[in-house]
Design a protein around this motif. Structure first.
Motif, short mmCIF file in Angstrom:
data_model
loop_
_atom_site.label_atom_id
_atom_site.label_comp_id
_atom_site.label_asym_id
_atom_site.label_seq_id
_atom_site.Cartn_x
_atom_site.Cartn_y
_atom_site.Cartn_z
N GLU A 98 0.15 14.45 -0.78
CA GLU A 98 -0.49 14.29 -2.09
C GLU A 98 -0.90 15.65 -2.65
OE1 GLU A 98 -4.69 12.53 -3.80
OE2 GLU A 98 -3.74 11.47 -2.12
N ILE A 99 -1.49 16.49 -1.81
CA ILE A 99 -1.93 17.82 -2.24
C ILE A 99 -0.73 18.68 -2.63
CG2 ILE A 99 -2.99 19.98 -1.44
CD1 ILE A 99 -4.88 18.21 0.28
N GLN A 100 0.33 18.63 -1.82
CA GLN A 100 1.50 19.45 -2.13
C GLN A 100 2.20 18.98 -3.40
OE1 GLN A 100 3.73 19.62 1.71
NE2 GLN A 100 3.15 21.78 1.66
N ALA A 101 2.30 17.67 -3.58
CA ALA A 101 2.93 17.15 -4.79
C ALA A 101 2.16 17.60 -6.03
CB ALA A 101 3.01 15.63 -4.73
N LYS A 102 0.86 17.50 -5.96
CA LYS A 102 0.03 17.94 -7.08
C LYS A 102 0.21 19.43 -7.35
CE LYS A 102 -4.72 17.84 -8.85
NZ LYS A 102 -6.14 17.44 -8.56
N GLY A 103 0.28 20.21 -6.29
CA GLY A 103 0.45 21.65 -6.43
C GLY A 103 1.79 22.03 -7.03
N MET A 104 2.79 21.16 -6.86
CA MET A 104 4.11 21.41 -7.43
C MET A 104 4.27 20.80 -8.82
SD MET A 104 6.60 20.81 -4.12
CE MET A 104 6.29 21.63 -2.56
N GLY A 105 3.21 20.22 -9.33
CA GLY A 105 3.27 19.64 -10.68
C GLY A 105 3.98 18.30 -10.74
N ILE A 106 4.07 17.61 -9.61
CA ILE A 106 4.76 16.33 -9.55
C ILE A 106 3.80 15.21 -9.95
CG2 ILE A 106 5.94 14.68 -8.03
CD1 ILE A 106 6.73 17.16 -6.30
N LYS A 107 4.21 14.39 -10.90
CA LYS A 107 3.36 13.29 -11.36
C LYS A 107 3.59 12.00 -10.58
CE LYS A 107 3.04 15.09 -16.10
NZ LYS A 107 3.32 14.80 -17.54
N SER A 108 4.75 11.88 -9.94
CA SER A 108 5.05 10.68 -9.15
C SER A 108 4.23 10.67 -7.87
CB SER A 108 6.53 10.64 -8.79
OG SER A 108 7.33 10.67 -9.95
N LYS A 109 4.05 9.48 -7.32
CA LYS A 109 3.34 9.33 -6.06
C LYS A 109 4.35 9.34 -4.93
CE LYS A 109 -0.42 6.62 -4.02
NZ LYS A 109 -1.33 5.46 -4.23
N ILE A 110 4.18 10.24 -3.98
CA ILE A 110 5.09 10.36 -2.85
C ILE A 110 4.34 9.99 -1.58
CG2 ILE A 110 6.55 11.93 -1.53
CD1 ILE A 110 6.96 13.51 -4.15
N ILE A 111 4.82 8.94 -0.91
CA ILE A 111 4.11 8.40 0.25
C ILE A 111 5.01 8.50 1.49
CG2 ILE A 111 2.93 6.42 1.25
CD1 ILE A 111 2.58 5.26 -1.52
N PRO A 112 4.59 9.25 2.52
CA PRO A 112 5.34 9.22 3.77
C PRO A 112 5.24 7.82 4.38
CG PRO A 112 3.24 10.34 4.09
CD PRO A 112 3.37 10.07 2.62
N MET A 113 6.32 7.32 4.98
CA MET A 113 6.31 5.93 5.45
C MET A 113 5.25 5.71 6.53
SD MET A 113 9.60 5.41 7.96
CE MET A 113 9.38 5.73 9.73
N SER A 114 4.94 6.75 7.30
CA SER A 114 3.94 6.63 8.36
C SER A 114 3.30 7.98 8.62
CB SER A 114 4.59 6.11 9.65
OG SER A 114 3.64 5.98 10.68
N GLU A 115 2.08 7.93 9.13
CA GLU A 115 1.41 9.16 9.56
C GLU A 115 1.52 9.33 11.07
OE1 GLU A 115 -1.84 10.81 7.12
OE2 GLU A 115 -2.51 8.72 7.06
N GLN A 116 2.16 8.37 11.74
CA GLN A 116 2.34 8.45 13.18
C GLN A 116 3.65 9.15 13.52
OE1 GLN A 116 2.11 4.41 14.61
NE2 GLN A 116 -0.12 4.39 14.56
N ASN A 117 3.66 9.87 14.62
CA ASN A 117 4.88 10.54 15.06
C ASN A 117 5.90 9.51 15.52
OD1 ASN A 117 3.83 13.12 14.61
ND2 ASN A 117 2.93 13.24 16.65
N SER A 118 7.14 9.74 15.18
CA SER A 118 8.22 8.84 15.56
C SER A 118 9.10 9.50 16.62
CB SER A 118 9.09 8.52 14.33
OG SER A 118 8.32 8.00 13.28
N ASP A 119 9.76 8.67 17.38
CA ASP A 119 10.76 9.15 18.33
C ASP A 119 12.10 8.55 17.95
OD1 ASP A 119 9.05 10.65 20.07
OD2 ASP A 119 8.31 8.75 20.89
N ILE A 120 13.13 9.37 17.91
CA ILE A 120 14.48 8.88 17.64
C ILE A 120 15.44 9.60 18.57
CG2 ILE A 120 14.71 10.51 15.71
CD1 ILE A 120 16.82 8.61 14.53
N SER A 121 16.38 8.86 19.12
CA SER A 121 17.41 9.47 19.94
C SER A 121 18.74 8.81 19.62
CB SER A 121 17.09 9.34 21.43
OG SER A 121 17.01 7.98 21.82
#
Length: 301
Positions: free
Chosen positions: A114-137
Protein backbone atom coordinates in the motif's frame (compact mmCIF):
# COMPACT_ATOMS: atom_id res chain seq x y z
CA UNK A 1 -15.33 -1.67 -8.67
CA UNK A 2 -13.55 -4.26 -10.81
CA UNK A 3 -11.23 -6.81 -9.19
CA UNK A 4 -8.47 -8.49 -11.19
CA UNK A 5 -6.64 -11.70 -10.23
CA UNK A 6 -3.09 -11.37 -11.47
CA UNK A 7 0.22 -13.08 -11.91
CA UNK A 8 3.25 -11.36 -13.34
CA UNK A 9 3.22 -11.64 -17.14
CA UNK A 10 0.01 -11.94 -19.17
CA UNK A 11 -2.28 -10.10 -16.77
CA UNK A 12 -0.12 -6.96 -16.49
CA UNK A 13 -0.44 -6.60 -20.27
CA UNK A 14 -4.21 -6.57 -19.81
CA UNK A 15 -3.84 -4.10 -16.93
CA UNK A 16 -2.15 -1.69 -19.33
CA UNK A 17 -5.34 -1.69 -21.35
CA UNK A 18 -7.72 -1.68 -18.41
CA UNK A 19 -6.20 1.37 -16.79
CA UNK A 20 -6.76 3.29 -20.01
CA UNK A 21 -10.52 2.65 -20.09
CA UNK A 22 -11.39 2.24 -16.40
CA UNK A 23 -10.68 4.82 -13.73
CA UNK A 24 -7.72 3.24 -11.88
CA UNK A 25 -9.36 4.15 -8.57
CA UNK A 26 -12.06 1.61 -9.45
CA UNK A 27 -9.55 -1.23 -9.91
CA UNK A 28 -8.47 -3.67 -7.20
CA UNK A 29 -5.72 -6.11 -8.14
CA UNK A 30 -5.13 -9.28 -6.11
CA UNK A 31 -1.63 -10.54 -6.88
CA UNK A 32 -0.04 -13.95 -6.59
CA UNK A 33 2.66 -14.29 -3.90
CA UNK A 34 3.46 -17.99 -4.29
CA UNK A 35 6.90 -17.39 -5.78
CA UNK A 36 8.04 -14.71 -3.31
CA UNK A 37 11.47 -15.35 -1.83
CA UNK A 38 14.59 -13.64 -0.47
CA UNK A 39 17.49 -13.12 -2.87
CA UNK A 40 20.73 -11.28 -2.03
CA UNK A 41 19.21 -10.18 1.26
CA UNK A 42 16.12 -8.52 -0.20
CA UNK A 43 12.54 -9.71 -0.48
CA UNK A 44 11.61 -10.40 -4.10
CA UNK A 45 7.90 -10.37 -4.90
CA UNK A 46 8.22 -10.49 -8.66
CA UNK A 47 4.52 -10.51 -9.54
CA UNK A 48 3.68 -7.70 -7.12
CA UNK A 49 6.53 -5.55 -8.39
CA UNK A 50 5.55 -6.19 -12.00
CA UNK A 51 2.02 -5.00 -11.22
CA UNK A 52 3.36 -1.96 -9.34
CA UNK A 53 5.63 -1.04 -12.25
CA UNK A 54 2.86 -1.64 -14.78
CA UNK A 55 0.38 0.58 -12.97
CA UNK A 56 3.01 3.33 -12.57
CA UNK A 57 4.21 3.08 -16.21
CA UNK A 58 7.69 1.98 -15.10
CA UNK A 59 7.62 -1.60 -16.35
CA UNK A 60 10.23 -3.03 -18.66
CA UNK A 61 7.65 -4.31 -21.11
CA UNK A 62 10.22 -6.15 -23.21
CA UNK A 63 10.93 -8.61 -20.39
CA UNK A 64 7.85 -8.00 -18.19
CA UNK A 65 10.19 -7.93 -15.25
CA UNK A 66 11.96 -5.00 -13.65
CA UNK A 67 12.10 -1.31 -14.56
CA UNK A 68 12.57 0.06 -18.06
CA UNK A 69 15.98 1.64 -18.73
CA UNK A 70 17.32 0.31 -15.42
CA UNK A 71 21.05 -0.11 -14.80
CA UNK A 72 22.78 -3.14 -13.29
CA UNK A 73 25.82 -1.67 -11.55
CA UNK A 74 25.19 -3.46 -8.24
CA UNK A 75 24.37 -6.77 -9.92
CA UNK A 76 27.52 -6.67 -12.05
CA UNK A 77 29.71 -5.71 -9.09
CA UNK A 78 28.28 -8.56 -7.00
CA UNK A 79 29.20 -10.98 -9.77
CA UNK A 80 32.73 -9.52 -9.87
CA UNK A 81 32.98 -10.15 -6.12
CA UNK A 82 31.90 -13.75 -6.54
CA UNK A 83 28.39 -13.18 -5.14
CA UNK A 84 26.56 -14.58 -8.14
CA UNK A 85 22.85 -13.73 -8.24
CA UNK A 86 20.29 -16.14 -9.63
CA UNK A 87 18.06 -13.15 -10.48
CA UNK A 88 19.36 -10.21 -12.50
CA UNK A 89 18.08 -7.34 -10.35
CA UNK A 90 18.42 -3.78 -11.66
CA UNK A 91 19.48 -0.86 -9.46
CA UNK A 92 16.13 0.98 -9.37
CA UNK A 93 14.32 -2.34 -9.00
CA UNK A 94 16.64 -3.29 -6.14
CA UNK A 95 15.84 -0.03 -4.35
CA UNK A 96 12.14 -0.93 -4.53
CA UNK A 97 12.90 -4.34 -3.10
CA UNK A 98 15.08 -2.92 -0.31
CA UNK A 99 12.32 -0.51 0.67
CA UNK A 100 9.74 -3.30 0.61
CA UNK A 101 11.97 -5.50 2.78
CA UNK A 102 12.32 -2.72 5.35
CA UNK A 103 8.61 -1.87 5.29
CA UNK A 104 7.69 -5.53 5.72
CA UNK A 105 9.80 -5.80 8.85
CA UNK A 106 7.77 -2.96 10.36
CA UNK A 107 4.30 -3.33 8.84
CA UNK A 108 3.98 -6.61 6.91
CA UNK A 109 3.59 -7.16 3.17
CA UNK A 110 0.04 -5.80 2.75
CA UNK A 111 0.87 -2.39 4.23
CA UNK A 112 4.23 -2.33 2.47
CA UNK A 113 2.48 -2.72 -0.90
CA UNK A 114 0.00 0.00 0.00
CA UNK A 115 2.81 2.41 0.91
CA UNK A 116 4.78 1.62 -2.25
CA UNK A 117 1.73 1.96 -4.50
CA UNK A 118 0.95 5.35 -3.00
CA UNK A 119 4.56 6.43 -3.41
CA UNK A 120 4.41 5.51 -7.10
CA UNK A 121 1.24 7.52 -7.64
CA UNK A 122 -0.93 4.44 -8.17
CA UNK A 123 -4.61 4.99 -7.46
CA UNK A 124 -5.64 1.33 -7.74
CA UNK A 125 -5.64 -0.96 -4.73
CA UNK A 126 -3.00 -3.69 -4.96
CA UNK A 127 -3.42 -6.58 -2.54
CA UNK A 128 -0.90 -9.42 -2.14
CA UNK A 129 -2.86 -12.69 -1.97
CA UNK A 130 -1.24 -13.57 1.37
CA UNK A 131 1.17 -12.21 3.94
CA UNK A 132 2.36 -15.72 4.77
CA UNK A 133 5.42 -17.26 3.16
CA UNK A 134 4.64 -19.88 0.55
CA UNK A 135 6.55 -22.95 -0.51
CA UNK A 136 6.53 -24.15 -4.11
CA UNK A 137 8.52 -26.89 -5.75
CA UNK A 138 8.55 -28.32 -9.25
CA UNK A 139 8.98 -32.08 -9.46
CA UNK A 140 10.92 -32.84 -12.63
CA UNK A 141 12.72 -35.66 -14.40
CA UNK A 142 15.99 -34.34 -12.91
CA UNK A 143 14.64 -34.05 -9.36
CA UNK A 144 12.60 -31.68 -7.22
CA UNK A 145 13.54 -28.07 -7.95
CA UNK A 146 12.84 -24.75 -6.31
CA UNK A 147 10.62 -22.64 -8.56
CA UNK A 148 13.26 -20.08 -9.54
CA UNK A 149 15.86 -22.79 -10.13
CA UNK A 150 13.46 -24.44 -12.56
CA UNK A 151 12.49 -21.17 -14.22
CA UNK A 152 15.85 -19.40 -14.42
CA UNK A 153 18.74 -21.79 -13.76
CA UNK A 154 17.21 -24.58 -15.85
CA UNK A 155 15.28 -22.27 -18.23
CA UNK A 156 12.04 -24.29 -17.72
CA UNK A 157 13.55 -27.11 -19.80
CA UNK A 158 13.13 -30.19 -17.54
CA UNK A 159 10.06 -32.35 -17.94
CA UNK A 160 7.55 -31.47 -15.22
CA UNK A 161 6.00 -34.35 -13.28
CA UNK A 162 4.20 -32.43 -10.53
CA UNK A 163 3.78 -28.98 -9.00
CA UNK A 164 3.54 -28.69 -5.22
CA UNK A 165 2.65 -25.57 -3.26
CA UNK A 166 1.64 -24.83 0.30
CA UNK A 167 -1.69 -23.44 1.42
CA UNK A 168 -1.63 -19.98 3.00
CA UNK A 169 -4.16 -17.61 4.56
CA UNK A 170 -5.63 -14.78 2.50
CA UNK A 171 -4.61 -11.20 3.16
CA UNK A 172 -7.14 -8.95 4.87
CA UNK A 173 -9.65 -7.47 2.46
CA UNK A 174 -9.49 -10.08 -0.30
CA UNK A 175 -12.88 -11.69 0.28
CA UNK A 176 -14.51 -8.30 0.77
CA UNK A 177 -12.96 -6.98 -2.45
CA UNK A 178 -14.36 -9.91 -4.43
CA UNK A 179 -17.82 -9.72 -2.85
CA UNK A 180 -18.04 -5.95 -3.35
CA UNK A 181 -16.96 -6.06 -7.00
CA UNK A 182 -19.17 -5.49 -10.00
CA UNK A 183 -17.08 -8.19 -11.66
CA UNK A 184 -13.88 -10.17 -11.22
CA UNK A 185 -11.48 -10.57 -14.13
CA UNK A 186 -9.09 -13.51 -14.08
CA UNK A 187 -6.21 -12.38 -16.23
CA UNK A 188 -4.26 -14.55 -18.69
CA UNK A 189 -1.60 -15.53 -16.16
CA UNK A 190 -0.29 -19.04 -15.55
CA UNK A 191 -3.38 -20.96 -14.33
CA UNK A 192 -1.35 -23.33 -12.14
CA UNK A 193 1.25 -21.19 -10.36
CA UNK A 194 -0.36 -17.74 -10.56
CA UNK A 195 -4.15 -18.19 -10.38
CA UNK A 196 -4.75 -21.51 -8.57
CA UNK A 197 -2.81 -20.30 -5.49
CA UNK A 198 -5.25 -17.38 -5.22
CA UNK A 199 -8.23 -19.67 -5.77
CA UNK A 200 -6.94 -22.02 -3.06
CA UNK A 201 -7.25 -19.31 -0.40
CA UNK A 202 -10.04 -19.96 2.10
CA UNK A 203 -13.28 -18.32 0.99
CA UNK A 204 -12.17 -17.19 -2.47
CA UNK A 205 -14.02 -19.75 -4.60
CA UNK A 206 -17.22 -19.27 -2.57
CA UNK A 207 -16.97 -15.50 -2.97
CA UNK A 208 -16.45 -15.85 -6.71
CA UNK A 209 -19.66 -17.88 -7.01
CA UNK A 210 -21.58 -14.78 -5.94
CA UNK A 211 -19.80 -12.45 -8.39
CA UNK A 212 -19.70 -12.15 -12.19
CA UNK A 213 -16.41 -13.72 -13.27
CA UNK A 214 -14.76 -13.44 -16.68
CA UNK A 215 -11.48 -15.19 -17.44
CA UNK A 216 -9.07 -14.59 -20.30
CA UNK A 217 -7.48 -17.85 -21.45
CA UNK A 218 -3.67 -17.79 -21.62
CA UNK A 219 -3.76 -20.83 -23.90
CA UNK A 220 -4.14 -20.70 -27.67
CA UNK A 221 -4.45 -24.04 -29.40
CA UNK A 222 -2.46 -26.46 -27.27
CA UNK A 223 0.21 -24.16 -25.88
CA UNK A 224 0.60 -21.19 -23.58
CA UNK A 225 1.11 -17.73 -25.06
CA UNK A 226 4.21 -17.43 -22.84
CA UNK A 227 5.97 -19.22 -20.02
CA UNK A 228 5.77 -22.83 -18.77
CA UNK A 229 2.01 -22.93 -18.08
CA UNK A 230 1.47 -25.76 -20.56
CA UNK A 231 4.08 -27.92 -18.80
CA UNK A 232 2.46 -27.30 -15.43
CA UNK A 233 -1.06 -27.99 -16.71
CA UNK A 234 0.03 -31.24 -18.35
CA UNK A 235 1.79 -32.37 -15.16
CA UNK A 236 -1.41 -31.91 -13.17
CA UNK A 237 -3.55 -33.71 -15.73
CA UNK A 238 -5.22 -30.55 -17.00
CA UNK A 239 -5.93 -30.40 -20.72
CA UNK A 240 -3.61 -27.83 -22.29
CA UNK A 241 -6.33 -25.80 -24.00
CA UNK A 242 -8.91 -23.16 -23.27
CA UNK A 243 -11.17 -26.07 -22.32
CA UNK A 244 -8.69 -27.06 -19.62
CA UNK A 245 -8.65 -23.48 -18.35
CA UNK A 246 -12.46 -23.35 -18.26
CA UNK A 247 -12.56 -26.62 -16.33
CA UNK A 248 -10.18 -25.23 -13.72
CA UNK A 249 -12.58 -22.32 -13.11
CA UNK A 250 -15.88 -24.05 -13.98
CA UNK A 251 -17.60 -23.78 -10.58
CA UNK A 252 -17.75 -19.98 -10.66
CA UNK A 253 -16.97 -18.92 -14.25
CA UNK A 254 -19.55 -16.87 -16.20
CA UNK A 255 -17.60 -15.94 -19.31
CA UNK A 256 -14.35 -17.10 -20.89
CA UNK A 257 -12.49 -14.99 -23.44
CA UNK A 258 -10.60 -17.01 -26.03
CA UNK A 259 -8.51 -16.14 -29.08
CA UNK A 260 -9.91 -16.13 -32.60
CA UNK A 261 -7.78 -19.19 -33.38
CA UNK A 262 -9.80 -21.20 -30.83
CA UNK A 263 -13.22 -20.31 -32.23
CA UNK A 264 -13.78 -23.99 -33.06
CA UNK A 265 -13.92 -24.71 -29.31
CA UNK A 266 -16.98 -22.55 -28.67
CA UNK A 267 -19.57 -25.33 -28.59
CA UNK A 268 -17.44 -27.45 -26.25
CA UNK A 269 -16.78 -24.48 -23.99
CA UNK A 270 -20.50 -23.67 -23.85
CA UNK A 271 -20.98 -26.99 -22.10
CA UNK A 272 -18.76 -25.66 -19.28
CA UNK A 273 -19.51 -21.93 -19.19
CA UNK A 274 -22.57 -19.96 -20.31
CA UNK A 275 -20.75 -17.30 -22.30
CA UNK A 276 -17.78 -17.56 -24.64
CA UNK A 277 -16.23 -14.39 -26.06
CA UNK A 278 -14.00 -14.73 -29.11
CA UNK A 279 -11.50 -12.01 -30.01
CA UNK A 280 -7.81 -11.28 -30.51
CA UNK A 281 -6.01 -12.05 -27.23
CA UNK A 282 -2.42 -11.61 -28.47
CA UNK A 283 -1.62 -8.32 -26.73
CA UNK A 284 1.23 -7.05 -28.89
CA UNK A 285 0.18 -3.38 -28.90
CA UNK A 286 -1.57 -0.93 -26.60
CA UNK A 287 -4.45 -0.77 -29.06
CA UNK A 288 -5.07 -4.51 -28.77
CA UNK A 289 -4.78 -4.33 -24.98
CA UNK A 290 -7.34 -1.53 -24.80
CA UNK A 291 -9.67 -3.31 -27.21
CA UNK A 292 -9.52 -6.54 -25.20
CA UNK A 293 -10.11 -4.61 -21.98
CA UNK A 294 -13.11 -2.83 -23.52
CA UNK A 295 -14.61 -6.12 -24.74
CA UNK A 296 -14.29 -7.55 -21.22
CA UNK A 297 -15.84 -4.49 -19.59
CA UNK A 298 -18.68 -4.45 -22.16
CA UNK A 299 -19.44 -8.10 -21.36
CA UNK A 300 -20.22 -7.34 -17.72
CA UNK A 301 -24.00 -7.35 -17.23
Amino acid sequence: MITVLSGGTGTPKLLQGLKEIVDPIDLTIIVNTLENEYFSGVYVSADIDTVLYTMSDMINDELWYGVKDDTFITHDRLNELGCTELLRIGDIDRATKIQKTQLMQRYGLLKACEIQAKGMGIKSKIIPMSEQNSDISIVTDIGELEFHDFLIKHQSKPEVLDVKFSKVAPSDGIIEAIRNSEAVIIGPSNPITSILPILSLDGVRDALKDTYVVAVSPIIGSDAVSGPASKFMKALGVDVSSIGVANLYHDFLDNIVIDNEDSNLKSQLNQIVNKVTITNTIMNSLGVKKNLAQIIIDSIP
